[in-house]
Write a protein that holds these residues in place. Structure first.
Motif, PDB file in Angstrom:
ATOM      1  N   ASP A  57      -3.257   7.285   0.750  1.00  0.00           N
ATOM      2  CA  ASP A  57      -3.986   7.827   1.898  1.00  0.00           C
ATOM      3  C   ASP A  57      -3.435   7.349   3.239  1.00  0.00           C
ATOM      4  OD1 ASP A  57      -5.615   9.175   0.112  1.00  0.00           O
ATOM      5  OD2 ASP A  57      -7.198   7.664   0.170  1.00  0.00           O
ATOM      6  N   GLY A  58      -2.111   7.211   3.336  1.00  0.00           N
ATOM      7  CA  GLY A  58      -1.490   6.819   4.598  1.00  0.00           C
ATOM      8  C   GLY A  58      -1.396   5.329   4.839  1.00  0.00           C
ATOM      9  N   TRP A  59      -1.886   4.525   3.902  1.00  0.00           N
ATOM     10  CA  TRP A  59      -1.809   3.061   4.010  1.00  0.00           C
ATOM     11  C   TRP A  59      -0.591   2.565   3.238  1.00  0.00           C
ATOM     12  CZ3 TRP A  59      -5.090   0.618   7.188  1.00  0.00           C
ATOM     13  CH2 TRP A  59      -6.312   1.242   7.480  1.00  0.00           C
ATOM     14  N   HIS A  60      -0.003   1.472   3.709  1.00  0.00           N
ATOM     15  CA  HIS A  60       1.137   0.858   3.038  1.00  0.00           C
ATOM     16  C   HIS A  60       0.949  -0.657   3.074  1.00  0.00           C
ATOM     17  CE1 HIS A  60       3.067   4.765   3.238  1.00  0.00           C
ATOM     18  NE2 HIS A  60       2.697   4.814   4.498  1.00  0.00           N
ATOM     19  N   ALA A  61       1.251  -1.309   1.962  1.00  0.00           N
ATOM     20  CA  ALA A  61       1.148  -2.766   1.880  1.00  0.00           C
ATOM     21  C   ALA A  61       2.503  -3.334   1.500  1.00  0.00           C
ATOM     22  CB  ALA A  61       0.104  -3.175   0.846  1.00  0.00           C
ATOM     23  N   ARG A  62       2.864  -4.457   2.129  1.00  0.00           N
ATOM     24  CA  ARG A  62       4.092  -5.151   1.768  1.00  0.00           C
ATOM     25  C   ARG A  62       3.871  -6.646   1.927  1.00  0.00           C
ATOM     26  NH1 ARG A  62       6.648  -6.621   6.512  1.00  0.00           N
ATOM     27  NH2 ARG A  62       6.182  -5.339   8.317  1.00  0.00           N
ATOM     28  N   VAL A  63       4.603  -7.391   1.140  1.00  0.00           N
ATOM     29  CA  VAL A  63       4.522  -8.847   1.191  1.00  0.00           C
ATOM     30  C   VAL A  63       5.134  -9.330   2.504  1.00  0.00           C
ATOM     31  CG1 VAL A  63       5.312 -10.976   0.070  1.00  0.00           C
ATOM     32  CG2 VAL A  63       4.590  -9.026  -1.306  1.00  0.00           C
ATOM     33  N   VAL A  64       4.514 -10.322   3.126  1.00  0.00           N
ATOM     34  CA  VAL A  64       5.052 -10.914   4.355  1.00  0.00           C
ATOM     35  C   VAL A  64       6.388 -11.575   4.025  1.00  0.00           C
ATOM     36  CG1 VAL A  64       4.696 -12.701   6.107  1.00  0.00           C
ATOM     37  CG2 VAL A  64       2.760 -11.299   5.348  1.00  0.00           C
ATOM     38  N   LEU A 106      -1.263 -14.278  -2.156  1.00  0.00           N
ATOM     39  CA  LEU A 106      -0.142 -13.452  -1.726  1.00  0.00           C
ATOM     40  C   LEU A 106      -0.403 -12.978  -0.301  1.00  0.00           C
ATOM     41  CD1 LEU A 106       2.498 -12.106  -2.779  1.00  0.00           C
ATOM     42  CD2 LEU A 106       1.083 -10.112  -3.340  1.00  0.00           C
ATOM     43  N   PRO A 107       0.489 -13.331   0.663  1.00  0.00           N
ATOM     44  CA  PRO A 107       0.313 -12.857   2.041  1.00  0.00           C
ATOM     45  C   PRO A 107       0.856 -11.435   2.182  1.00  0.00           C
ATOM     46  CG  PRO A 107       2.233 -14.299   1.943  1.00  0.00           C
ATOM     47  CD  PRO A 107       1.637 -14.242   0.546  1.00  0.00           C
ATOM     48  N   VAL A 108       0.055 -10.555   2.754  1.00  0.00           N
ATOM     49  CA  VAL A 108       0.376  -9.128   2.781  1.00  0.00           C
ATOM     50  C   VAL A 108       0.106  -8.561   4.171  1.00  0.00           C
ATOM     51  CG1 VAL A 108      -0.250  -6.870   1.808  1.00  0.00           C
ATOM     52  CG2 VAL A 108      -0.202  -8.890   0.329  1.00  0.00           C
ATOM     53  N   LEU A 109       1.008  -7.700   4.632  1.00  0.00           N
ATOM     54  CA  LEU A 109       0.770  -6.902   5.836  1.00  0.00           C
ATOM     55  C   LEU A 109       0.453  -5.474   5.410  1.00  0.00           C
ATOM     56  CD1 LEU A 109       3.560  -8.159   8.247  1.00  0.00           C
ATOM     57  CD2 LEU A 109       1.085  -8.486   8.489  1.00  0.00           C
ATOM     58  N   VAL A 110      -0.589  -4.921   6.005  1.00  0.00           N
ATOM     59  CA  VAL A 110      -0.998  -3.547   5.708  1.00  0.00           C
ATOM     60  C   VAL A 110      -0.749  -2.708   6.953  1.00  0.00           C
ATOM     61  CG1 VAL A 110      -2.924  -2.034   5.121  1.00  0.00           C
ATOM     62  CG2 VAL A 110      -2.721  -4.287   4.034  1.00  0.00           C
ATOM     63  N   SER A 111      -0.076  -1.582   6.745  1.00  0.00           N
ATOM     64  CA  SER A 111       0.236  -0.666   7.842  1.00  0.00           C
ATOM     65  C   SER A 111      -0.519   0.631   7.663  1.00  0.00           C
ATOM     66  CB  SER A 111       1.741  -0.351   7.872  1.00  0.00           C
ATOM     67  OG  SER A 111       2.488  -1.517   8.038  1.00  0.00           O
ATOM     68  N   ARG A 112      -0.813   1.227   8.788  1.00  0.00           N
ATOM     69  CA  ARG A 112      -1.350   2.591   8.824  1.00  0.00           C
ATOM     70  C   ARG A 112      -0.318   3.354   9.624  1.00  0.00           C
ATOM     71  NH1 ARG A 112      -5.147   5.582   6.111  1.00  0.00           N
ATOM     72  NH2 ARG A 112      -6.249   6.997   7.482  1.00  0.00           N
ATOM     73  N   GLY A 113       0.478   4.168   8.961  1.00  0.00           N
ATOM     74  CA  GLY A 113       1.631   4.741   9.632  1.00  0.00           C
ATOM     75  C   GLY A 113       2.757   3.717   9.631  1.00  0.00           C
TER      76      GLY A 113
END
Length: 192
Positions: free
Chosen positions: A26-33, A79-86
């Motif tokens: 749904d347009g969200w993306h997660a990646r490990v820091v 787990l450290p994660v950054l979540v992006s919208r776009g």
């Protein structure tokens, strides 16, 4: 707390993998820091922001944040994660195994339970409903990536009414107040 009673002290946590990275939709993306990229500077800056520092209590120097991120990446607890919208990151998460966390001292964690720490780092992005919209997608992704996970929990500071409202709107139910080393928290749970 009857729906939180399934922990068996004989369960072997050594066989449980570290917390999973959710594959969001749904347009969200997660990646490990990544501590060797600008990710570290972003997390450090966000943790200095007054609205985050007031509840996270981690307005540490950059070097300490680098150590913290590397420690998390080398273990099986968090787990450290950054979540992006776009394209741009908007939320910092720590996805953790509740049974390996201090929260397990006040709640009967099942081995595959996942906990979340959530921060909207940029004050200008608060009050936009990001967390409320993300949480259903995030919890479903966590359930999908770990079929043995049956509960996701949050433990916001009881004084953080904005977070509690967002978490409730995102599908988490309050279970009760618990005393953690750095706060009185409202334990909130979403079940599979």
């Amino acid at each position: 707390m009857s729906h939180l009673d399934a922990y068996r002290p004989t369960d072997d946590l050594s066989a449980v993998p570290g917390p999973p990275l959710p594959v969001l939709t749904d347009g969200w993306h997660a990646r490990v820091v990544d501590p060797v990229t600008p990710d570290l500077d972003l997390v450090h800056r966000w943790m200095q922001a007054p609205h985050v520092a007031a509840f996270w209590h981690q307005a540490w120097p950059r070097e300490r944040w680098e150590d913290e991120v590397r420690r998390q990446l080398s273990g099986r607890h968090s787990l450290p994660v950054l979540v992006s919208r776009g394209d741009d990151p908007v939320i910092y998460l720590e996805v953790y195994r509740a049974a390996r966390d201090v929260v397990a001292q006040v709640y009967q964690a099942r081995p595959h339970d996942v906990g979340l720490h959530v921060a909207v780092g940029d004050f200008g992005m608060t009050d936009r409903g990001l967390v409320r919209v993300l949480l259903p997608v995030l919890t479903q992704a966590l359930f999908d990536v770990d079929p043995r996970c049956t509960r996701v929990l949050l433990e916001p500071d009881v004084r953080n009414r904005q977070a509690i409202a967002s978490f409730t709107a995102g599908g988490f139910a309050p279970v009760g107040e618990v005393l953690l080393p750095d706060k009185v928290a409202l334990l909130m749970v979403r079940t599979r």
